[in-house]
Design a protein around this motif. Structure first.
Motif, PDB file in Angstrom:
ATOM      1  N   PHE A 188      33.428  33.945  46.155  1.00 24.01           N
ATOM      2  CA  PHE A 188      34.292  34.218  47.296  1.00 24.01           C
ATOM      3  C   PHE A 188      35.357  35.274  47.008  1.00 24.01           C
ATOM      4  CE2 PHE A 188      33.551  29.703  49.101  1.00 24.01           C
ATOM      5  CZ  PHE A 188      32.357  30.143  49.671  1.00 24.01           C
ATOM      6  N   ILE A 189      35.366  35.836  45.805  1.00 23.52           N
ATOM      7  CA  ILE A 189      36.373  36.828  45.460  1.00 23.52           C
ATOM      8  C   ILE A 189      35.990  38.175  46.060  1.00 23.52           C
ATOM      9  CG2 ILE A 189      37.566  38.020  43.598  1.00 23.52           C
ATOM     10  CD1 ILE A 189      38.293  35.124  43.748  1.00 23.52           C
ATOM     11  N   GLN A 190      36.721  38.581  47.067  1.00 21.77           N
ATOM     12  CA  GLN A 190      36.518  39.892  47.688  1.00 21.77           C
ATOM     13  C   GLN A 190      37.831  40.664  47.614  1.00 21.77           C
ATOM     14  OE1 GLN A 190      33.656  41.052  48.700  1.00 21.77           O
ATOM     15  NE2 GLN A 190      32.536  39.149  48.341  1.00 21.77           N
ATOM     16  N   PRO A 191      37.956  41.622  46.680  1.00 24.29           N
ATOM     17  CA  PRO A 191      39.226  42.344  46.510  1.00 24.29           C
ATOM     18  C   PRO A 191      39.691  42.998  47.808  1.00 24.29           C
ATOM     19  CG  PRO A 191      37.717  42.829  44.706  1.00 24.29           C
ATOM     20  CD  PRO A 191      36.929  42.068  45.721  1.00 24.29           C
ATOM     21  N   LYS A 192      40.990  42.876  48.067  1.00 24.13           N
ATOM     22  CA  LYS A 192      41.612  43.529  49.216  1.00 24.13           C
ATOM     23  C   LYS A 192      42.539  44.627  48.670  1.00 24.13           C
ATOM     24  CE  LYS A 192      41.414  39.322  52.009  1.00 24.13           C
ATOM     25  NZ  LYS A 192      42.189  38.305  52.764  1.00 24.13           N
ATOM     26  N   LEU A 236      45.139  39.935  42.624  1.00 21.95           N
ATOM     27  CA  LEU A 236      44.263  39.691  41.477  1.00 21.95           C
ATOM     28  C   LEU A 236      44.872  40.258  40.201  1.00 21.95           C
ATOM     29  CD1 LEU A 236      40.680  40.409  42.934  1.00 21.95           C
ATOM     30  CD2 LEU A 236      41.932  38.249  42.837  1.00 21.95           C
ATOM     31  N   VAL A 237      45.432  41.465  40.274  1.00 19.79           N
ATOM     32  CA  VAL A 237      46.024  42.090  39.090  1.00 19.79           C
ATOM     33  C   VAL A 237      47.217  41.275  38.595  1.00 19.79           C
ATOM     34  CG1 VAL A 237      47.202  44.135  38.207  1.00 19.79           C
ATOM     35  CG2 VAL A 237      45.228  44.400  39.716  1.00 19.79           C
ATOM     36  N   GLU A 238      48.028  40.772  39.513  1.00 20.36           N
ATOM     37  CA  GLU A 238      49.195  39.981  39.119  1.00 20.36           C
ATOM     38  C   GLU A 238      48.764  38.707  38.397  1.00 20.36           C
ATOM     39  OE1 GLU A 238      52.962  37.728  41.243  1.00 20.36           O
ATOM     40  OE2 GLU A 238      52.089  39.503  42.199  1.00 20.36           O
ATOM     41  N   GLN A 239      47.697  38.072  38.873  1.00 22.30           N
ATOM     42  CA  GLN A 239      47.234  36.844  38.216  1.00 22.30           C
ATOM     43  C   GLN A 239      46.583  37.146  36.861  1.00 22.30           C
ATOM     44  OE1 GLN A 239      45.501  33.637  40.630  1.00 22.30           O
ATOM     45  NE2 GLN A 239      45.921  34.895  42.424  1.00 22.30           N
ATOM     46  N   ILE A 240      45.958  38.309  36.747  1.00 23.90           N
ATOM     47  CA  ILE A 240      45.440  38.736  35.437  1.00 23.90           C
ATOM     48  C   ILE A 240      46.592  38.865  34.446  1.00 23.90           C
ATOM     49  CG2 ILE A 240      44.418  40.694  34.191  1.00 23.90           C
ATOM     50  CD1 ILE A 240      42.657  41.164  36.692  1.00 23.90           C
TER      51      ILE A 240
END
Length: 360
Positions: free
Chosen positions: A199-203, A246-250
């Motif tokens: 379900f991961i679709q980058p925005k 996503l980048v912040e959670q990485i």
């Protein structure tokens, strides 16, 4: 790709495909029999039956074995185009072929069926092991902050306990820290579920990477364990177009992992750079690094290094890898010569400077 998925085909499709395979093999052999001889054709047809046995259920395979025997007799054993056999040697060969084809079909099917059952058993045992690992991790990672919150609230509510303002603030601080810890674990579990479900679709949107790093550092302020996070903003960076969430959670997961698994007073350094097509994030520390034989395993789900303190669900780095790859990026982990570990994340992204955006 699992070739045994062909066994999920409908019975009709299995019968049709297995017969067509024998038919195609027969045509090839028919035009090459003068070169290989009709005895060699028997071996080729047996090979086709064996392949059918690997791919399909037992009854379509038995049909293909019977059909191949009759075809070999009719088209290849002299006299051709008849089921009559002139000599005893060819009769015995035909009978042996028929028996061997049936035995070969059954045995090949049984072997593949046994292998599939062993594989299913192994996968089941692996799933149970992962499930137990998750439960054991959650029993600690969730129970500890929950106990902290309940204990603090009970103390605050107890009318017989007189609390100073300082003690009350400490209890509120403990509740806040425990709440953040709970939120982290729940977020990681949800993120892993999203990754596995696809379900991961980058925005993608324009983001300031320096700002994202500051936010990630701020979120880890209560987890520093006397460690130091060094970050000097790169003022020459352009804006990047990617999924900032996503980048912040990485960033959060790598920083949190470094804080948890380095000795006190360690230094964690974050550096940002870019190429023409990628943004590059490097996070290093001066801790003990990773065992060389485990570096390739640390991104696996639920994996925790041997001989480390208990705690953690082993999801953080697997989420790092999953989110990075969801954005078509790559993550690399290596040990530094002077000691410590270094994560390098490269994410493809459009770039633009703020003045360029204003002029668009």
């Amino acid at each position: 790709m699992d070739i045994l998925k062909t066994r999920n085909y409908s019975k009709i499709n299995q019968y049709v495909i297995s017969i067509l395979f024998i038919a195609v093999t027969t045509i090839v052999c028919f035009y090459s029999v003068e070169f290989v001889g009709y005895q060699a054709v028997a071996l080729i047809l047996l090979l086709a039956v064996s392949l059918n046995a690997i791919l399909f259920d037992i009854f379509p395979v038995l049909l293909s074995a019977l059909l191949s025997a009759l075809i070999w007799n009719f088209l290849f054993i002299p006299p051709v185009f008849t089921f009559h056999i002139d000599n005893i040697e060819d009769t015995l060969m035909f009978l042996m072929y028929f028996v061997i084809a049936l035995i070969n079909a059954v045995l090949t099917f049984k072997i593949k069926d046994f292998q599939q059952k062993e594989k299913d058993k192994e996968n089941k045992e692996k799933s149970i092991k992962l499930y137990n690992t998750l439960l054991n991790s959650l029993s600690h990672e969730l129970r500890t902050p929950i106990s902290t919150i309940i204990g603090a609230i009970d103390t605050i509510k107890d009318r017989h306990t007189k609390l100073s303002d300082h003690n009350r603030e400490e209890l509120f601080s403990e509740i806040e820290i425990a709440g953040f810890r709970l939120n982290r674990q729940v977020k990681n579990l949800l993120n892993m579920s999203r990754l596995e479900a696809g379900f991961i679709q980058p925005k993608n949107d324009w983001c300031d990477l320096n700002e994202l790093v500051f936010t990630a550092i701020k979120d880890e302020k209560d987890e520093t364990n006397n460690n130091i996070i060094e970050f000097t903003p790169n003022e020459n960076l352009p804006l990047f177009k990617f999924d900032s969430g996503l980048v912040e959670q990485i960033l959060q997961n790598i920083i949190h992992n470094a804080l948890q698994h380095t000795p006190e007073n360690s230094t964690i350094t974050i550096e940002l750079s870019h190429s023409e097509t990628h943004c590059i994030i490097q996070i290093s520390d001066n801790g003990k690094g990773f065992p060389e034989n485990e570096i390739n395993l640390v991104f696996n789900k639920f994996y925790r290094l041997n001989n480390t303190a208990t705690g953690g669900t082993g999801l953080g780095l697997s989420i790092v890898k999953g989110f990075t790859e969801a954005m078509n990026g790559k993550v690399h982990l290596g040990n530094l010569l002077q000691g410590g570990a270094k994560f390098t994340i490269e994410i493809p992204a459009e770039t633009s400077y703020i003045n360029n955006l204003k002029n668009e």
